[in-house]
Scaffold this motif. Structure first.
Motif, PDB file in Angstrom:
ATOM      1  N   GLY A 149      -7.737  52.433 -22.904  1.00 26.46           N
ATOM      2  CA  GLY A 149      -9.030  51.800 -22.696  1.00 26.46           C
ATOM      3  C   GLY A 149      -9.258  51.322 -21.279  1.00 26.46           C
ATOM      4  N   VAL A 150      -9.940  50.176 -21.155  1.00 31.67           N
ATOM      5  CA  VAL A 150     -10.286  49.632 -19.842  1.00 31.67           C
ATOM      6  C   VAL A 150      -9.040  49.307 -19.033  1.00 31.67           C
ATOM      7  CG1 VAL A 150     -11.447  47.737 -18.640  1.00 31.67           C
ATOM      8  CG2 VAL A 150     -12.476  48.717 -20.695  1.00 31.67           C
ATOM      9  N   LEU A 168      -7.973  52.417 -17.339  1.00 29.24           N
ATOM     10  CA  LEU A 168      -8.855  52.776 -16.236  1.00 29.24           C
ATOM     11  C   LEU A 168      -8.583  51.878 -15.023  1.00 29.24           C
ATOM     12  CD1 LEU A 168     -11.103  54.484 -15.082  1.00 29.24           C
ATOM     13  CD2 LEU A 168     -12.766  52.911 -16.091  1.00 29.24           C
ATOM     14  N   ASN A 169      -8.342  50.598 -15.256  1.00 29.49           N
ATOM     15  CA  ASN A 169      -8.036  49.699 -14.146  1.00 29.49           C
ATOM     16  C   ASN A 169      -6.716  50.083 -13.475  1.00 29.49           C
ATOM     17  OD1 ASN A 169     -10.333  48.068 -14.289  1.00 29.49           O
ATOM     18  ND2 ASN A 169      -9.443  46.751 -15.861  1.00 29.49           N
ATOM     19  N   ASP A 174     -13.803  53.746 -20.917  1.00 23.98           N
ATOM     20  CA  ASP A 174     -14.673  52.583 -20.726  1.00 23.98           C
ATOM     21  C   ASP A 174     -16.130  52.966 -20.998  1.00 23.98           C
ATOM     22  OD1 ASP A 174     -15.711  50.150 -20.024  1.00 23.98           O
ATOM     23  OD2 ASP A 174     -15.366  50.377 -17.864  1.00 23.98           O
ATOM     24  N   ASN A 219     -18.828  50.594 -19.664  1.00 19.32           N
ATOM     25  CA  ASN A 219     -18.679  50.221 -18.258  1.00 19.32           C
ATOM     26  C   ASN A 219     -18.267  48.758 -18.085  1.00 19.32           C
ATOM     27  OD1 ASN A 219     -18.673  50.830 -15.493  1.00 19.32           O
ATOM     28  ND2 ASN A 219     -20.777  50.119 -15.221  1.00 19.32           N
ATOM     29  N   GLU A 220     -17.373  48.322 -18.938  1.00 20.58           N
ATOM     30  CA  GLU A 220     -16.843  46.957 -18.839  1.00 20.58           C
ATOM     31  C   GLU A 220     -16.153  46.724 -17.495  1.00 20.58           C
ATOM     32  OE1 GLU A 220     -13.376  44.270 -21.025  1.00 20.58           O
ATOM     33  OE2 GLU A 220     -14.314  45.936 -22.124  1.00 20.58           O
ATOM     34  N   SER A 221     -15.513  47.757 -16.970  1.00 23.48           N
ATOM     35  CA  SER A 221     -14.780  47.640 -15.704  1.00 23.48           C
ATOM     36  C   SER A 221     -15.693  47.647 -14.490  1.00 23.48           C
ATOM     37  CB  SER A 221     -13.793  48.803 -15.562  1.00 23.48           C
ATOM     38  OG  SER A 221     -14.501  50.038 -15.430  1.00 23.48           O
ATOM     39  N   ARG A 233     -17.464  52.841 -13.726  1.00 21.92           N
ATOM     40  CA  ARG A 233     -17.944  54.137 -14.221  1.00 21.92           C
ATOM     41  C   ARG A 233     -18.634  54.945 -13.122  1.00 21.92           C
ATOM     42  NH1 ARG A 233     -19.061  55.151 -19.625  1.00 21.92           N
ATOM     43  NH2 ARG A 233     -19.925  57.098 -18.786  1.00 21.92           N
TER      44      ARG A 233
END
Length: 332
Positions: free
Chosen positions: A187-188, A191-192, A220, A223-225, A228
């Motif tokens: 998940g996020v 991506l981080n 994500d 687009n929590e991070s 995107r």
């Protein structure tokens, strides 16, 4: 020739330039994929040595004074799988045979070609295209670069060379930690971790992370991070590069415009996408769409850092058109 031709499209031309039948140093592997597999199995990294022994004037000396020595192989072998790919002129002679060659000679040349093509692919993968040979790269087993060892004529012993290699230890540990974080997360968070790896990687080698770029929508979706847009652009560049490699400029344009429809790109990010699409349009002589893309790009973020360059491009193209128009009228 002392340097690789740049770009993947030049690979066939390189086949006519780089060759070698030089022996692989004892303790080294002469196949990149084999080196990767061994590094993964043994929990080691890759020390990649690209050379042109009969023409670069340096590699032979490096081998005799450092790379072939027992002390270097023992010291480096603790952490690295040693991979040597040589591209000397003599190797081309091994795959090129005259029409009157014997059947045995033809078979030998045919047998040598697949490995040469594999080695060229590995060299191109690491952009061994500038500055000449030799090139020495430090990478993870997955092929993520964290260091490049520049040739230094003052480094003449295995101990001195290992000291230079070990200067990359901090970055090595950082990159390897981030790779583990990516493998163990989702998940996020994943991506981080990808983003941290991207930022920690030398810009010259971030393209090697391309497989990660397309993961952002799945990792994500909301687009929590806030990343995107960034990865939509990076993925667009990756797709566009592949399209250009096949001569598909229109495909490259489509790749650059696609992220805009996703709705996650900021005005500045959209501006970059339109600006690049305009460049690709210019490659196929589509001046109408080129100007439309440039105008739209400028309207999106007229005060951005890129805006001045866009205005200059628009003005230069407009002036060129006016000049052409005047010349045409004078001829009538």
């Amino acid at each position: 020739m002392k340097r690789f031709l740049s770009g993947i499209a030049a690979s066939l031309a390189v086949l006519l330039i780089f060759v070698s039948c030089a022996s692989t140093p004892t303790g080294w592997i002469s196949d990149y994929e084999e080196g990767q597999q061994l590094a993964s199995k043994e929990g080691k990294d890759l020390f990649l040595f690209f050379s042109s022994e009969d023409s670069d004037g340096v590699s032979t000396q490096l081998r005799s004074s450092i790379f072939d020595t027992e002390s270097f192989i023992k010291a480096a072998g603790k952490d690295y799988v040693l991979v040597h790919l040589d591209f000397s002129e003599s190797r081309l002679m091994a795959v090129q045979v005259p029409e009157d060659a014997t059947e045995e000679q033809k078979q030998a040349a045919e047998a040598a070609m697949p490995q040469l093509e594999k080695d060229l692919g590995a060299a191109m993968n690491f952009s061994v295209t500038e500055g000449g040979l030799p090139v020495m790269i430090l990478a993870t087993a997955q092929g993520y670069v964290y260091g490049v060892v520049a040739y230094d004529a003052t480094v003449t012993t295995p101990e001195q060379f290992m000291a230079v290699v070990n200067e990359n230890s901090e970055n090595r540990n950082k990159i390897k930690t981030l790779v583990k974080a990516i493998d163990s997360s989702s998940g996020v968070e994943k991506l981080n971790a990808i983003d941290e790896l991207y930022e920690a990687t030398d810009p010259a080698y971030t393209y090697l992370l391309a497989d990660f770029f397309s993961m952002a929508p799945e990792l994500d979706p909301s687009n929590e991070s806030g990343k995107r847009g960034k990865y939509a652009i990076l993925n667009a560049y990756s797709i566009a590069t592949e399209a250009l490699y096949t001569g598909d400029a229109f495909g490259a344009i489509s790749a650059m415009l696609a992220p805009i429809e996703e709705g996650f790109c900021s005005p500045e990010e959209q501006q970059e996408l339109y600006y690049q699409a305009a460049y690709f349009a210019s490659l196929v002589g589509d001046s109408e769409n080129m100007m439309n893309y440039l105008t739209t790009a400028l309207e999106l973020a007229p005060e951005s850092e890129m805006a001045a360059a866009i205005r200059l491009t628009i003005d230069a193209y407009s002036m060129a058109n006016e000049s052409t128009g005047v010349s045409a009228e004078g001829m009538e």
